[in-house]
Design a protein around this motif. Structure first.
Motif, mmCIF file in Angstrom:
data_model
loop_
_atom_site.group_PDB
_atom_site.id
_atom_site.type_symbol
_atom_site.label_atom_id
_atom_site.label_comp_id
_atom_site.label_asym_id
_atom_site.label_seq_id
_atom_site.Cartn_x
_atom_site.Cartn_y
_atom_site.Cartn_z
ATOM 1 N N ILE A 1 0.600 -1.175 -0.098
ATOM 2 C CA ILE A 1 -0.255 0.200 0.027
ATOM 3 C C ILE A 1 0.649 0.731 0.252
ATOM 4 O O ILE A 1 1.711 0.897 0.774
ATOM 5 N N LYS A 2 0.173 1.960 -0.736
ATOM 6 C CA LYS A 2 1.635 3.116 -0.864
ATOM 7 C C LYS A 2 1.133 4.188 -0.471
ATOM 8 O O LYS A 2 -0.127 4.475 0.343
ATOM 9 N N PRO A 3 2.413 5.375 0.025
ATOM 10 C CA PRO A 3 2.144 6.516 0.614
ATOM 11 C C PRO A 3 0.667 7.418 0.391
ATOM 12 O O PRO A 3 0.746 8.207 1.772
ATOM 13 N N PHE B 1 14.293 -1.245 -4.230
ATOM 14 C CA PHE B 1 13.309 -1.882 -4.564
ATOM 15 C C PHE B 1 12.468 -2.333 -5.811
ATOM 16 O O PHE B 1 11.878 -3.486 -6.805
ATOM 17 N N TYR B 2 12.528 -1.116 -6.765
ATOM 18 C CA TYR B 2 12.035 -0.772 -7.767
ATOM 19 C C TYR B 2 13.423 -0.943 -8.664
ATOM 20 O O TYR B 2 13.097 -0.320 -9.564
ATOM 21 N N LYS B 3 14.539 -1.872 -8.402
ATOM 22 C CA LYS B 3 15.633 -1.483 -9.244
ATOM 23 C C LYS B 3 15.613 -1.861 -10.420
ATOM 24 O O LYS B 3 16.159 -1.691 -11.661
ATOM 25 N N VAL B 4 14.770 -2.850 -10.708
ATOM 26 C CA VAL B 4 13.513 -2.719 -12.870
ATOM 27 C C VAL B 4 13.515 -2.233 -13.735
ATOM 28 O O VAL B 4 13.731 -2.088 -14.704
ATOM 29 N N HIS B 5 13.295 -0.764 -12.847
ATOM 30 C CA HIS B 5 13.111 0.240 -13.422
ATOM 31 C C HIS B 5 13.940 1.026 -13.791
ATOM 32 O O HIS B 5 13.592 2.821 -13.878
ATOM 33 N N ALA B 6 15.007 1.430 -13.554
ATOM 34 C CA ALA B 6 16.140 1.751 -13.067
ATOM 35 C C ALA B 6 16.196 2.863 -14.520
ATOM 36 O O ALA B 6 17.099 3.688 -14.000
ATOM 37 N N PRO C 1 12.087 6.611 -17.708
ATOM 38 C CA PRO C 1 11.982 7.803 -17.158
ATOM 39 C C PRO C 1 11.448 8.274 -16.100
ATOM 40 O O PRO C 1 11.350 9.454 -15.521
ATOM 41 N N PHE C 2 10.172 6.851 -15.311
ATOM 42 C CA PHE C 2 10.049 8.114 -13.769
ATOM 43 C C PHE C 2 10.538 7.153 -13.047
ATOM 44 O O PHE C 2 9.724 7.151 -11.317
ATOM 45 N N TYR C 3 11.916 6.640 -13.502
ATOM 46 C CA TYR C 3 12.356 6.289 -11.850
ATOM 47 C C TYR C 3 12.766 6.936 -10.452
ATOM 48 O O TYR C 3 12.372 6.885 -9.483
ATOM 49 N N ASP C 4 12.734 8.386 -11.064
ATOM 50 C CA ASP C 4 13.317 9.013 -9.676
ATOM 51 C C ASP C 4 12.258 9.946 -9.023
ATOM 52 O O ASP C 4 12.086 9.509 -8.115
ATOM 53 N N GLU C 5 11.839 9.626 -9.834
ATOM 54 C CA GLU C 5 9.850 10.616 -8.957
ATOM 55 C C GLU C 5 9.827 8.955 -9.084
ATOM 56 O O GLU C 5 8.771 9.358 -7.532
ATOM 57 N N LEU C 6 9.257 8.077 -8.973
ATOM 58 C CA LEU C 6 8.671 7.208 -8.195
ATOM 59 C C LEU C 6 9.252 6.234 -7.130
ATOM 60 O O LEU C 6 8.761 6.425 -6.418
ATOM 61 N N ALA D 1 -6.243 -1.727 -13.170
ATOM 62 C CA ALA D 1 -5.037 -1.517 -14.437
ATOM 63 C C ALA D 1 -4.006 -0.484 -13.672
ATOM 64 O O ALA D 1 -4.408 0.570 -13.572
ATOM 65 N N THR D 2 -2.488 -0.384 -13.697
ATOM 66 C CA THR D 2 -1.470 0.624 -12.662
ATOM 67 C C THR D 2 -2.325 2.452 -13.480
ATOM 68 O O THR D 2 -1.662 3.074 -12.320
ATOM 69 N N ASN D 3 -2.758 2.754 -14.325
ATOM 70 C CA ASN D 3 -3.300 3.546 -14.333
ATOM 71 C C ASN D 3 -4.623 3.926 -13.843
ATOM 72 O O ASN D 3 -5.515 3.300 -14.916
ATOM 73 N N ILE E 1 -9.544 -1.567 -6.510
ATOM 74 C CA ILE E 1 -8.908 0.024 -5.938
ATOM 75 C C ILE E 1 -8.556 0.963 -7.257
ATOM 76 O O ILE E 1 -8.339 2.259 -6.307
ATOM 77 N N ARG E 2 -7.460 0.984 -7.829
ATOM 78 C CA ARG E 2 -7.053 1.974 -7.800
ATOM 79 C C ARG E 2 -8.408 2.725 -8.752
ATOM 80 O O ARG E 2 -8.155 4.451 -9.021
ATOM 81 N N ALA E 3 -8.802 2.541 -9.224
ATOM 82 C CA ALA E 3 -10.047 3.094 -9.787
ATOM 83 C C ALA E 3 -10.680 3.653 -8.721
ATOM 84 O O ALA E 3 -11.386 4.835 -8.770
ATOM 85 N N SER F 1 -3.379 8.919 -9.747
ATOM 86 C CA SER F 1 -2.701 9.289 -10.466
ATOM 87 C C SER F 1 -2.602 8.119 -11.149
ATOM 88 O O SER F 1 -1.467 7.087 -10.539
ATOM 89 N N VAL F 2 -1.245 7.346 -12.370
ATOM 90 C CA VAL F 2 -0.759 6.436 -13.013
ATOM 91 C C VAL F 2 0.832 5.879 -11.655
ATOM 92 O O VAL F 2 1.196 5.183 -11.687
ATOM 93 N N GLY F 3 1.309 7.494 -11.425
ATOM 94 C CA GLY F 3 2.294 7.217 -10.113
ATOM 95 C C GLY F 3 2.026 7.368 -9.143
ATOM 96 O O GLY F 3 2.433 6.213 -8.178
ATOM 97 N N GLU F 4 1.058 7.881 -8.244
ATOM 98 C CA GLU F 4 0.343 7.530 -7.098
ATOM 99 C C GLU F 4 -1.444 6.779 -6.897
ATOM 100 O O GLU F 4 -1.735 7.634 -7.393
ATOM 101 N N ASN F 5 -0.807 5.502 -7.141
ATOM 102 C CA ASN F 5 -1.569 4.779 -7.270
ATOM 103 C C ASN F 5 -2.222 3.826 -6.278
ATOM 104 O O ASN F 5 -2.624 2.589 -6.961
ATOM 105 N N SER F 6 -1.802 4.071 -5.387
ATOM 106 C CA SER F 6 -2.008 3.512 -4.044
ATOM 107 C C SER F 6 -1.909 2.225 -3.636
ATOM 108 O O SER F 6 -2.092 1.731 -2.492
ATOM 109 N N VAL F 7 -1.620 1.043 -5.033
ATOM 110 C CA VAL F 7 -1.040 -0.095 -4.282
ATOM 111 C C VAL F 7 -0.028 -0.348 -5.537
ATOM 112 O O VAL F 7 0.040 -0.308 -6.716
ATOM 113 N N HIS F 8 0.947 -1.588 -5.082
ATOM 114 C CA HIS F 8 1.541 -2.117 -6.246
ATOM 115 C C HIS F 8 1.544 -3.705 -5.942
ATOM 116 O O HIS F 8 1.589 -4.022 -4.269
ATOM 117 N N GLY F 9 1.027 -4.428 -6.923
ATOM 118 C CA GLY F 9 1.096 -6.181 -6.392
ATOM 119 C C GLY F 9 1.800 -6.962 -7.351
ATOM 120 O O GLY F 9 2.065 -6.709 -8.507
#
Ligand code: CMP
Length: 139
Positions: free
Chosen positions: A9-11, A49-54, A57-62, A91-93, A102-104, A109-117
């Motif tokens: 559950i995200k910030p 944790f998110y190194k696969v996304h390194a 373009p959105f890695y730093d923001e993430l 969906a992610t977005n 949950i996301r609906a 937003s696509v970045g602040e999307n409440s959960v990761h799985g």
């Protein structure tokens, strides 16, 4: 088969006091929360944790976002837990997420999307062991 998946559950969601409402959606779908802890990640830990996304373009923001407040790390268990959790998340977005997911219902937003799985058995295993020892998972 009975499976375990990693969920976080995200910030944006912990900030809006949505942990219980999100957990209710997991439980209503038949997923059992067999491990759970609240943490405030450092940016470096989020980056690991998110190194696969390194290279994205959105890695730093993430990483900034994931370190911006508390998260709740969880292990969910159930029949086809990986796919089921992805269904419950939507969906992610959030603009593309099905009604009632949950996301609906909660994501901003696509970045602040409440959960990761986790997206697959191999990543589920890696992500669970990033946060939890065997002793902390009680099925
Ligand atoms: P998650 O399932 O946690 O995995 C990687 C995350 O990167 C993803 O959810 C999104 O929240 C985030 N993400 C994907 N695309 C973007 C984007 N264009 N801008 C910001 N964050 C994104």
């Amino acid at each position: 088969a009975t499976e375990r998946t990693f969920s976080m559950i995200k910030p944006d969601a912990t900030k809006r006091n949505l942990t219980g409402k999100i957990n209710a959606k997991f439980e209503d779908a038949g997923l059992r929360i067999v491990a759970q802890k609240r943490l405030h990640l450092s940016k470096a830990q989020a980056g690991e944790f998110y190194k696969v996304h390194a290279e994205r373009p959105f890695y730093d923001e993430l990483c900034e976002f994931m370190a911006s407040g508390p998260v709740v790390a969880q292990v969910l268990e159930g029949e086809n837990a990986i796919a089921k959790n992805r269904e419950v998340m939507g969906a992610t977005n959030p603009a593309d997420a099905d009604e009632g997911t949950i996301r609906a219902d909660f994501a901003e937003s696509v970045g602040e999307n409440s959960v990761h799985g986790s997206d697959a058995p191999e990543t589920a295993k890696e992500e669970i062991s990033f946060f939890f020892s065997g002793l902390e998972i009680v099925g």
